[in-house]
Scaffold this motif. Sequence first.
Motif: not given
Length: 181
Positions: A83-95, A134-142
């Motif tokens: 995964e490229v960092p920009e994708i991770t950044a957007m995913r974490e921001l949204e989640e 529609v908010p994204k779901a957090l990781d199940e342990d987060e």
Amino acid sequence: MKKFEEKTINSKTIYDGKVVKLQVDDVRLPNGQQAKRELIKHPGAVSVIPITKDNKIVLVEQYRKPLEKSIIEIPAGKLEPGEVPEITAMRELEEETGYTTSHLTKVTSFYTSPGFANELMHIYLAKDLEKLTVPKALDEDEFVEVLEVTLEEAKKLVEEQRIHDAKTNYAILYLDTQELL
């Protein structure tokens, strides 16, 4: 040869987990002596400095088991394989925050603990945030609580040690010195 290079003689993996790999290396030092090095291998991580349209910093409070307490941080997460960092950044921001953006800018990267780990943290600035319908779901342990604070409030949280991690302290210092807010 690299300056002060330590040549690996032997390497043994002690643990290979979901987040980190622990290995012990036998190395030859620049002076010819031998030593052991305990190393944490990490896939890398990304964090985001989210700024709302009304110049608030979006932070998350979450429990950190190694610290046995909750702290307030900028959103962050580990890179997935390939995964490229920009994708991770957007995913974490949204989640983690329920916001998204079309303005993601790389700020810097740094090693979090180079004495024993190879984790490289990438930091991005996210401006002009839009609330997800529609908010994204957090990781199940987060489990997180979202806070929106001014720069002055964030600096107070640093003083109170409620913000007590390097990436978030860096983010607050960056915002303060860049006069972005």
